[in-house]
Enzyme design. Structure first.
Site, mmCIF file in Angstrom:
data_model
loop_
_atom_site.group_PDB
_atom_site.id
_atom_site.type_symbol
_atom_site.label_atom_id
_atom_site.label_comp_id
_atom_site.label_asym_id
_atom_site.label_seq_id
_atom_site.Cartn_x
_atom_site.Cartn_y
_atom_site.Cartn_z
ATOM 1 N N ASP A 38 2.885 -3.008 2.301
ATOM 2 C CA ASP A 38 2.607 -4.296 1.599
ATOM 3 C C ASP A 38 3.572 -5.008 1.111
ATOM 4 O O ASP A 38 4.540 -4.268 0.153
ATOM 5 C CB ASP A 38 1.529 -4.029 0.551
ATOM 6 C CG ASP A 38 0.854 -4.959 -0.286
ATOM 7 O OD1 ASP A 38 1.721 -6.240 -0.201
ATOM 8 O OD2 ASP A 38 -0.031 -4.870 -0.852
ATOM 9 N N ILE A 39 4.114 -6.087 1.405
ATOM 10 C CA ILE A 39 5.290 -6.593 0.847
ATOM 11 C C ILE A 39 5.332 -6.947 -0.571
ATOM 12 O O ILE A 39 6.428 -6.976 -1.012
ATOM 13 C CB ILE A 39 5.566 -8.163 1.588
ATOM 14 C CG1 ILE A 39 7.053 -8.517 1.410
ATOM 15 C CG2 ILE A 39 4.544 -9.309 0.932
ATOM 16 C CD1 ILE A 39 7.406 -9.571 2.316
ATOM 17 N N SER A 86 5.277 -17.098 9.527
ATOM 18 C CA SER A 86 4.603 -17.982 10.377
ATOM 19 C C SER A 86 3.592 -17.277 11.187
ATOM 20 O O SER A 86 2.960 -18.130 12.110
ATOM 21 C CB SER A 86 5.381 -19.064 11.098
ATOM 22 O OG SER A 86 5.695 -19.988 10.347
ATOM 23 N N THR A 87 3.758 -15.923 11.578
ATOM 24 C CA THR A 87 2.976 -15.214 12.418
ATOM 25 C C THR A 87 1.531 -14.549 12.256
ATOM 26 O O THR A 87 0.666 -14.365 12.936
ATOM 27 C CB THR A 87 3.657 -14.065 13.028
ATOM 28 O OG1 THR A 87 3.684 -13.010 11.911
ATOM 29 C CG2 THR A 87 4.944 -14.352 13.741
ATOM 30 N N GLY A 88 1.332 -15.188 11.033
ATOM 31 C CA GLY A 88 -0.340 -14.959 10.616
ATOM 32 C C GLY A 88 -0.987 -16.312 10.645
ATOM 33 O O GLY A 88 -1.285 -16.628 11.641
ATOM 34 N N GLY A 122 -3.650 -15.285 3.346
ATOM 35 C CA GLY A 122 -2.681 -14.297 3.799
ATOM 36 C C GLY A 122 -1.643 -13.965 3.028
ATOM 37 O O GLY A 122 -1.854 -13.545 1.907
ATOM 38 N N ASN A 131 3.559 -23.055 1.557
ATOM 39 C CA ASN A 131 3.135 -24.473 2.081
ATOM 40 C C ASN A 131 4.303 -25.616 1.687
ATOM 41 O O ASN A 131 4.928 -25.339 0.818
ATOM 42 C CB ASN A 131 1.655 -24.766 1.528
ATOM 43 C CG ASN A 131 0.747 -23.963 2.239
ATOM 44 O OD1 ASN A 131 0.389 -24.068 3.669
ATOM 45 N ND2 ASN A 131 0.222 -23.247 1.583
ATOM 46 N N ASP A 178 0.838 -15.654 1.576
ATOM 47 C CA ASP A 178 1.072 -16.468 0.467
ATOM 48 C C ASP A 178 0.024 -16.250 -0.686
ATOM 49 O O ASP A 178 0.516 -15.971 -1.896
ATOM 50 C CB ASP A 178 0.698 -17.926 0.849
ATOM 51 C CG ASP A 178 1.204 -19.068 -0.137
ATOM 52 O OD1 ASP A 178 2.146 -18.786 -0.774
ATOM 53 O OD2 ASP A 178 0.642 -20.270 -0.199
#
Length: 380
Positions: free
Chosen positions: A9-10, A118-120, A31, A23, A33
């Protein structure tokens, strides 16, 4: 290792900075963000963004305090929304990594954790997103020193990792043996074919001996016949007729096997390059999708494609086997053409074998499993 992929978990990474997928406007998206805003303190972080940052274009980055996080800073990369790949998304995504790393360098940050930007929810293809991340991070590390993590965490990947771990450990325990003590029993394809042909000839000889009895019993009558009431001669003829049908079915199987073998024989002298391209075509795949899935750069694949005698490094060859979704036999065959083999005394080979044998063609997960066992990873 200056670059490492981890499953975590980041928001729990113990680094000086973490990167968020932000954004353009001071709005919180789903996600990564949302997770970072909640962990840092939703109201505090949003108020800071609104008051001090405002609107930021795609591909740019800005920095905020970490608030309640372990990380001192949050670098927010304004992530591009993936449309179709031809709307400048790659350039914007590369810019996210470059500008995030530039900000980290300016703040003298020594350790940083990136998500796969961007992959989520932004929709960028995961393998391509990872390739771009590796390109930009490795280019940065050529001239700078920083500990960089790529953090992979989603429910699907997390569940896969938990399911894999015990099975993979058992697989390694069963297969990791001293090569000198390992006895491998195998029968060559040609020997198998010879045995099948001999059995086929035996059936055909039996069928020829029964030729005089052909036509005596129709299919309908055979279904109704009572073997107990047949005389010995008629019963023998009926058995011979059944053998004709069995021989015919067997003939079809042998013909199919011979056809497949004949096709393979056409490529028996193929080099690694030629056979890889043949397999890709045979599986109705495109070259680009294979090397991208394999996380092999285009330049390396071009060398393989354009030089039929080119032999890649073994790790590259293994990655291409995964990218092309080869089975274990195809993998062994392809590797042999470059002078390699899957060794029972090499844990990296065993882990690749496990993934290929179980049709788990996930390079990120594979890299994580290698790293978890202290083995060299294919991601530099």
């Amino acid at each position: 290792m200056p670059l490492k992929i981890v499953r975590n978990d980041i928001t729990k990474m113990n680094t000086e900075a973490i990167v968020n997928t932000a954004n353009t406007l001071p709005l919180v998206g789903p996600g990564c963000d949302m997770a970072i805003y909640k962990a840092a303190g939703y109201d505090e972080l949003l108020a800071y963004r609104t008051e001090h940052i405002g609107e930021v274009p795609e591909g740019d980055a800005f920095i905020t305090p970490g608030f309640r996080l372990r990380a001192r800073y949050i670098i927010h990369a304004v992530s591009p929304l993936f449309v179709n790949g031809s709307e400048g998304e790659e350039s914007l995504l590369r810019s996210c990594y470059r500008k995030s790393l530039k900000l980290a360098k300016e703040k003298d940050i020594r350790s940083i954790a990136f998500p796969l930007i961007s992959t989520g929810s932004f929709g960028y293809p995961k393998e391509e997103g990872l390739r771009i991340a590796m390109d930009e991070i490795n280019a940065f590390l050529l001239e700078n020193h920083m500990l960089i993590y790529l953090v992979v965490f989603d429910e699907k990947a997390h569940d896969l990792g938990k399911r894999l771990f015990p099975d993979l450990e058992e697989y390694i325990d069963q297969n990791y043996v001293d090569e000198l003590c390992r006895v491998e029993e195998s029968i060559s394809e040609s020997t198998q074919l010879r045995d099948r042909i001999l059995r086929r000839e035996a059936n055909q000889n039996a069928a020829r001996r029964s030729e005089k009895g052909k036509g005596l019993f129709s299919e309908k009558r055979r279904k109704q016949v009572d073997y107990n009431r047949l005389d010995e001669s008629s019963a023998e003829e009926l058995c011979y007729e059944d053998s004709i049908d069995e021989a015919s079915t067997y003939d079809d199987s042998i013909l199919k096997l011979e056809s497949e073998l004949e096709e393979k024989m056409k490529h028996i002298s193929d080099t690694f390059s030629q056979y890889l391209l043949y397999l890709i075509k045979e599986k109705n795949m495109e070259n680009a999708e294979v090397y991208k899935r394999a996380l092999v750069d285009k330049k390396t694949f071009s060398k393989i494609k354009n030089n039929m005698d080119y032999h890649p490094q073994k790790l590259t060859a293994l990655c291409l086997c995964v990218g092309a979704h080869l089975n274990l036999d195809e993998t062994k065959d392809l590797l042999a053409r470059a002078g390699y083999a899957l060794s029972p005394s090499d844990k990296t080979d065993i882990i690749f074998s496990y993934f290929i044998e179980n049709e788990i063609y996930d390079m990120i997960e594979l890299d994580i499993q290698l790293g978890a066992r202290g083995l060299p990873c294919f991601i530099p």
